[in-house]
Design a protein around this motif. Structure first.
Motif, mmCIF file in Angstrom:
data_model
loop_
_atom_site.group_PDB
_atom_site.id
_atom_site.type_symbol
_atom_site.label_atom_id
_atom_site.label_comp_id
_atom_site.label_asym_id
_atom_site.label_seq_id
_atom_site.Cartn_x
_atom_site.Cartn_y
_atom_site.Cartn_z
ATOM 1 N N GLY A 34 3.537 -4.822 -2.417
ATOM 2 C CA GLY A 34 3.110 -3.429 -2.375
ATOM 3 C C GLY A 34 1.780 -3.256 -1.682
ATOM 4 N N THR A 38 1.496 -0.921 1.596
ATOM 5 C CA THR A 38 0.612 0.244 1.544
ATOM 6 C C THR A 38 -0.457 0.169 2.625
ATOM 7 O OG1 THR A 38 0.959 0.438 -0.840
ATOM 8 C CG2 THR A 38 -0.950 1.580 0.076
ATOM 9 N N ASP A 41 1.122 1.212 5.899
ATOM 10 C CA ASP A 41 1.390 2.653 5.952
ATOM 11 C C ASP A 41 0.109 3.465 6.115
ATOM 12 O OD1 ASP A 41 4.046 2.053 5.586
ATOM 13 O OD2 ASP A 41 4.039 2.452 3.428
ATOM 14 N N LYS A 42 -0.950 3.047 5.426
ATOM 15 C CA LYS A 42 -2.203 3.802 5.455
ATOM 16 C C LYS A 42 -2.990 3.600 6.747
ATOM 17 C CE LYS A 42 -2.390 5.675 1.243
ATOM 18 N NZ LYS A 42 -2.609 7.099 0.982
#
Length: 203
Positions: A34, A38, A41-42
């Motif tokens: 995760g 993340t 994506d960020k």
């Protein structure tokens, strides 16, 4: 490292700097997966926000790099056996130059980002303290590239300690390059420091 692998490594680092490592995460390999997903994506919004402002890009990259990567640990590993023979003053200067070199090198290449996305596939323990996270970077042109992240677990947090692109370790490659420079300089770490200063315009 090939040109494609180096560019993909740069993009992988970009995609890994979008979220502070201080975010509370559950323990275990699922949390590590995760974490990387993340970050990828960020990071897109981080890149877009600083695309046109070089000074802002450098500031942001410095902060994000230090938040998410174990920069001193990577620096010590890259210097290898020469870390043990370096003086305290040489170690201090080397780590400062190493950090600055990473920041400037990768920040200049923010413009290389062109729509790549990251897909995390699996994660596994690597000894007591490390977790390996396998992912694939999908490129708009060209085939997918396999990237493995080596994370150091720190309680509920993680730090990235290496990025392996298509089986090639970024840290090991740089360690070999630095060792070559030192050996060419008669085994003196000052030879490496001189080259690093020159590259950063600090000579």
């Amino acid at each position: 490292m090939t040109a494609i692998s180096f560019r993909t490594t740069v993009l992988a680092v970009f995609m890994a700097i979008g979220l502070s490592a201080g975010t509370a995460l559950a323990d275990g390999v699922d949390a590590a997966k995760g974490f990387i997903q993340t970050l990828g994506d960020k990071a897109v919004s981080t890149i877009a926000a600083t695309q046109q402002d070089e000074e802002a890009r450098l500031r942001q990259f410095r902060s994000l790099l230090n938040d998410n990567f174990d920069v001193p640990g990577i620096g010590r590993f890259v210097l290898g056996r020469y870390w043990r023979v370096a003086t305290p003053e040489q170690r201090d200067e080397y780590l400062k130059l190493f950090e600055e070199s990473i920041i400037r090198t990768y920040a200049r290449r923010f413009s290389d980002y062109s729509g790549e996305t990251i897909a995390v596939e699996k994660a596994r323990k690597d000894g007591e303290d490390f977790i390996l996270v396998d992912s694939v970077i999908q490129r708009p042109t060209g085939g997918p590239v396999a990237v493995t992240w080596r994370l150091l677990g720190q309680g509920k947090d993680f730090k990235i300690v290496d990025v392996v692109v298509e089986g090639v370790s970024m840290s090991v490659t740089q360690r070999s390059d630095f060792a070559s420079v030192i050996q060419s300089g008669g085994g003196n770490i000052e030879a490496l420091l001189k080259v690093m200063r020159e590259r950063l315009g600090k000579a």
